[in-house]
Design a protein around this motif. Structure first.
Motif, PDB file in Angstrom:
ATOM      1  N   PRO A   1      -9.505 -23.523 -47.336  1.00  0.00           N
ATOM      2  CA  PRO A   1      -9.028 -22.169 -47.641  1.00  0.00           C
ATOM      3  C   PRO A   1      -7.599 -21.997 -47.099  1.00  0.00           C
ATOM      4  O   PRO A   1      -7.271 -22.505 -46.020  1.00  0.00           O
ATOM      5  N   ALA A   2      -6.781 -21.286 -47.842  1.00  0.00           N
ATOM      6  CA  ALA A   2      -5.371 -21.122 -47.472  1.00  0.00           C
ATOM      7  C   ALA A   2      -5.207 -20.519 -46.083  1.00  0.00           C
ATOM      8  O   ALA A   2      -4.295 -20.903 -45.339  1.00  0.00           O
ATOM      9  N   TRP A   3      -6.084 -19.603 -45.701  1.00  0.00           N
ATOM     10  CA  TRP A   3      -5.925 -18.955 -44.402  1.00  0.00           C
ATOM     11  C   TRP A   3      -5.999 -19.960 -43.247  1.00  0.00           C
ATOM     12  O   TRP A   3      -5.375 -19.733 -42.218  1.00  0.00           O
ATOM     13  N   THR A   4      -6.712 -21.079 -43.418  1.00  0.00           N
ATOM     14  CA  THR A   4      -6.789 -22.063 -42.328  1.00  0.00           C
ATOM     15  C   THR A   4      -5.437 -22.747 -42.129  1.00  0.00           C
ATOM     16  O   THR A   4      -5.018 -22.973 -41.002  1.00  0.00           O
ATOM     17  N   GLY A   5      -4.771 -23.058 -43.222  1.00  0.00           N
ATOM     18  CA  GLY A   5      -3.428 -23.636 -43.115  1.00  0.00           C
ATOM     19  C   GLY A   5      -2.446 -22.661 -42.505  1.00  0.00           C
ATOM     20  O   GLY A   5      -1.559 -23.053 -41.733  1.00  0.00           O
ATOM     21  N   ASN A   6      -2.610 -21.370 -42.850  1.00  0.00           N
ATOM     22  CA  ASN A   6      -1.741 -20.353 -42.261  1.00  0.00           C
ATOM     23  C   ASN A   6      -1.912 -20.301 -40.744  1.00  0.00           C
ATOM     24  O   ASN A   6      -0.926 -20.234 -40.002  1.00  0.00           O
ATOM     25  N   LEU A   7      -3.166 -20.354 -40.270  1.00  0.00           N
ATOM     26  CA  LEU A   7      -3.407 -20.299 -38.819  1.00  0.00           C
ATOM     27  C   LEU A   7      -2.927 -21.563 -38.112  1.00  0.00           C
ATOM     28  O   LEU A   7      -2.484 -21.490 -36.962  1.00  0.00           O
ATOM     29  N   LEU A   8      -3.035 -22.709 -38.775  1.00  0.00           N
ATOM     30  CA  LEU A   8      -2.530 -23.938 -38.160  1.00  0.00           C
ATOM     31  C   LEU A   8      -1.026 -23.850 -37.947  1.00  0.00           C
ATOM     32  O   LEU A   8      -0.496 -24.288 -36.923  1.00  0.00           O
ATOM     33  N   ARG A   9      -0.341 -23.295 -38.924  1.00  0.00           N
ATOM     34  CA  ARG A   9       1.129 -23.193 -38.859  1.00  0.00           C
ATOM     35  C   ARG A   9       1.597 -22.034 -37.979  1.00  0.00           C
ATOM     36  O   ARG A   9       2.593 -22.138 -37.277  1.00  0.00           O
ATOM     37  N   HIS A  10       0.852 -20.922 -38.049  1.00  0.00           N
ATOM     38  CA  HIS A  10       1.215 -19.700 -37.305  1.00  0.00           C
ATOM     39  C   HIS A  10      -0.038 -19.152 -36.616  1.00  0.00           C
ATOM     40  O   HIS A  10      -0.715 -18.280 -37.171  1.00  0.00           O
ATOM     41  N   PRO A  11      -0.365 -19.639 -35.423  1.00  0.00           N
ATOM     42  CA  PRO A  11      -1.628 -19.222 -34.786  1.00  0.00           C
ATOM     43  C   PRO A  11      -1.668 -17.771 -34.309  1.00  0.00           C
ATOM     44  O   PRO A  11      -2.754 -17.233 -34.108  1.00  0.00           O
ATOM     45  N   ASP A  12      -0.512 -17.129 -34.141  1.00  0.00           N
ATOM     46  CA  ASP A  12      -0.529 -15.712 -33.768  1.00  0.00           C
ATOM     47  C   ASP A  12      -0.791 -14.898 -35.022  1.00  0.00           C
ATOM     48  O   ASP A  12      -0.080 -15.024 -36.025  1.00  0.00           O
ATOM     49  N   ALA A  13      -1.834 -14.067 -34.957  1.00  0.00           N
ATOM     50  CA  ALA A  13      -2.260 -13.299 -36.124  1.00  0.00           C
ATOM     51  C   ALA A  13      -2.790 -11.951 -35.637  1.00  0.00           C
ATOM     52  O   ALA A  13      -2.637 -11.596 -34.457  1.00  0.00           O
ATOM     53  N   GLU A  14      -3.417 -11.239 -36.545  1.00  0.00           N
ATOM     54  CA  GLU A  14      -4.036  -9.960 -36.210  1.00  0.00           C
ATOM     55  C   GLU A  14      -5.326  -9.854 -36.997  1.00  0.00           C
ATOM     56  O   GLU A  14      -5.420 -10.351 -38.123  1.00  0.00           O
ATOM     57  N   ILE A  15      -6.325  -9.221 -36.389  1.00  0.00           N
ATOM     58  CA  ILE A  15      -7.550  -8.933 -37.124  1.00  0.00           C
ATOM     59  C   ILE A  15      -7.819  -7.442 -37.092  1.00  0.00           C
ATOM     60  O   ILE A  15      -7.421  -6.745 -36.142  1.00  0.00           O
ATOM     61  N   SER A  16      -8.455  -6.977 -38.133  1.00  0.00           N
ATOM     62  CA  SER A  16      -9.000  -5.633 -38.145  1.00  0.00           C
ATOM     63  C   SER A  16     -10.487  -5.808 -37.883  1.00  0.00           C
ATOM     64  O   SER A  16     -11.194  -6.452 -38.665  1.00  0.00           O
ATOM     65  N   TRP A  17     -10.947  -5.293 -36.766  1.00  0.00           N
ATOM     66  CA  TRP A  17     -12.333  -5.433 -36.330  1.00  0.00           C
ATOM     67  C   TRP A  17     -12.885  -4.050 -36.040  1.00  0.00           C
ATOM     68  O   TRP A  17     -12.387  -3.368 -35.140  1.00  0.00           O
ATOM     69  N   ARG A  18     -13.834  -3.630 -36.859  1.00  0.00           N
ATOM     70  CA  ARG A  18     -14.485  -2.328 -36.678  1.00  0.00           C
ATOM     71  C   ARG A  18     -13.470  -1.195 -36.598  1.00  0.00           C
ATOM     72  O   ARG A  18     -13.558  -0.319 -35.750  1.00  0.00           O
ATOM     73  N   GLY A  19     -12.458  -1.267 -37.477  1.00  0.00           N
ATOM     74  CA  GLY A  19     -11.464  -0.209 -37.563  1.00  0.00           C
ATOM     75  C   GLY A  19     -10.322  -0.315 -36.569  1.00  0.00           C
ATOM     76  O   GLY A  19      -9.435   0.529 -36.580  1.00  0.00           O
ATOM     77  N   ARG A  20     -10.332  -1.344 -35.703  1.00  0.00           N
ATOM     78  CA  ARG A  20      -9.249  -1.534 -34.738  1.00  0.00           C
ATOM     79  C   ARG A  20      -8.427  -2.746 -35.112  1.00  0.00           C
ATOM     80  O   ARG A  20      -8.978  -3.771 -35.499  1.00  0.00           O
ATOM     81  N   ASP A  21      -7.116  -2.647 -34.974  1.00  0.00           N
ATOM     82  CA  ASP A  21      -6.234  -3.793 -35.193  1.00  0.00           C
ATOM     83  C   ASP A  21      -6.019  -4.483 -33.852  1.00  0.00           C
ATOM     84  O   ASP A  21      -5.608  -3.850 -32.875  1.00  0.00           O
ATOM     85  N   ILE A  22      -6.309  -5.793 -33.820  1.00  0.00           N
ATOM     86  CA  ILE A  22      -6.261  -6.549 -32.567  1.00  0.00           C
ATOM     87  C   ILE A  22      -5.382  -7.784 -32.753  1.00  0.00           C
ATOM     88  O   ILE A  22      -5.686  -8.642 -33.585  1.00  0.00           O
ATOM     89  N   PRO A  23      -4.285  -7.901 -31.995  1.00  0.00           N
ATOM     90  CA  PRO A  23      -3.481  -9.123 -32.047  1.00  0.00           C
ATOM     91  C   PRO A  23      -4.285 -10.281 -31.430  1.00  0.00           C
ATOM     92  O   PRO A  23      -4.866 -10.132 -30.351  1.00  0.00           O
ATOM     93  N   VAL A  24      -4.325 -11.398 -32.136  1.00  0.00           N
ATOM     94  CA  VAL A  24      -5.103 -12.555 -31.676  1.00  0.00           C
ATOM     95  C   VAL A  24      -4.282 -13.827 -31.773  1.00  0.00           C
ATOM     96  O   VAL A  24      -3.262 -13.882 -32.465  1.00  0.00           O
ATOM     97  N   ARG A  25      -4.764 -14.850 -31.078  1.00  0.00           N
ATOM     98  CA  ARG A  25      -4.220 -16.204 -31.198  1.00  0.00           C
ATOM     99  C   ARG A  25      -5.366 -17.096 -31.652  1.00  0.00           C
ATOM    100  O   ARG A  25      -6.455 -17.061 -31.074  1.00  0.00           O
ATOM    101  N   ALA A  26      -5.132 -17.887 -32.682  1.00  0.00           N
ATOM    102  CA  ALA A  26      -6.157 -18.776 -33.236  1.00  0.00           C
ATOM    103  C   ALA A  26      -5.990 -20.170 -32.668  1.00  0.00           C
ATOM    104  O   ALA A  26      -4.876 -20.643 -32.464  1.00  0.00           O
ATOM    105  N   ARG A  27      -7.127 -20.820 -32.431  1.00  0.00           N
ATOM    106  CA  ARG A  27      -7.117 -22.202 -31.960  1.00  0.00           C
ATOM    107  C   ARG A  27      -8.165 -22.979 -32.744  1.00  0.00           C
ATOM    108  O   ARG A  27      -9.328 -22.583 -32.800  1.00  0.00           O
ATOM    109  N   LEU A  28      -7.725 -24.079 -33.357  1.00  0.00           N
ATOM    110  CA  LEU A  28      -8.636 -24.968 -34.077  1.00  0.00           C
ATOM    111  C   LEU A  28      -9.520 -25.664 -33.059  1.00  0.00           C
ATOM    112  O   LEU A  28      -9.026 -26.247 -32.096  1.00  0.00           O
ATOM    113  N   LEU A  29     -10.830 -25.622 -33.282  1.00  0.00           N
ATOM    114  CA  LEU A  29     -11.757 -26.272 -32.361  1.00  0.00           C
ATOM    115  C   LEU A  29     -11.968 -27.717 -32.786  1.00  0.00           C
ATOM    116  O   LEU A  29     -12.104 -28.012 -33.975  1.00  0.00           O
ATOM    117  N   GLU A  30     -12.004 -28.591 -31.798  1.00  0.00           N
ATOM    118  CA  GLU A  30     -12.169 -30.023 -32.063  1.00  0.00           C
ATOM    119  C   GLU A  30     -13.122 -30.630 -31.044  1.00  0.00           C
ATOM    120  O   GLU A  30     -13.414 -30.030 -30.016  1.00  0.00           O
TER     121      GLU A  30
END
Length: 175
Positions: free
Chosen positions: A104-133
């Motif tokens: 999925p395209a979003w996985t490539g986006n997170l690999l390239r740019h791990p700083d992102a944001e999620i909307s969780w239960r109506g709240r916007d939360i800045p997050v950092r993504a890490r690929l698990l290995e």
């Protein structure tokens, strides 16, 4: 890691049967052909119209709307996704692509740019993504399969190893 899987409420036998039916349907090849076009479009529209308060797919699985920077475009990309919330305020995202061959395209986006944001239960939360290995990925994969068994069917359908990311709020140290 504490398991936070989606299980029926006590006394909710009907809901448990419905959940089993939904899991069987979501593991089908027909669902994999249709869902990538229908589910995100409905989720995006309803999420926008309700100002982040409602995500239809979250009626069955917890969900977030991920806003990540496009790997090639550099533009913000919003993607509604199922997630597995973890104890301690982190989230796991599974790049299953409904058991279709490509990443999925979003996985490539997170690999390239791990700083992102999620909307969780109506709240916007800045997050950092890490690929698990490695062993960490395998332990989380076991939890993911307990949480939503159709992921095992998705993995069996594809030759690629499904990517798993942990999202951590940016104000919390990464594990």
């Amino acid at each position: 890691m504490a398991r936070t899987g989606h299980t029926p409420r006590p006394g909710a036998a009907g809901r448990g049967r419905l959940l089993g039916l939904v899991q069987r349907i979501s593991a089908s090849r027909a669902f994999a052909r249709v869902a990538p076009y229908v589910v995100p479009a409905v989720d995006r529209t309803v999420h926008r119209l309700t100002r982040g308060r409602v995500l239809p797919a979250a009626a069955l699985l917890p969900g977030v709307v991920l806003t990540a920077t496009g790997a090639r475009s550099g533009l913000p990309r919003r993607t509604p996704l199922a997630c597995m919330p973890e104890a301690g305020g982190t989230w796991v995202l599974v790049g299953s692509n409904f058991g279709r061959p490509g990443e999925p395209a979003w996985t490539g986006n997170l690999l390239r740019h791990p700083d992102a944001e999620i909307s969780w239960r109506g709240r916007d939360i800045p997050v950092r993504a890490r690929l698990l290995e490695g062993a960490e990925r395998e332990a989380v994969w076991a939890e993911v399969l307990r949480f939503w068994p159709p992921y095992g069917t998705y993995q069996a359908r594809v030759e690629r190893r499904i990517r798993i990311f942990r999202l951590t709020p940016r104000d919390v140290p990464v594990r």
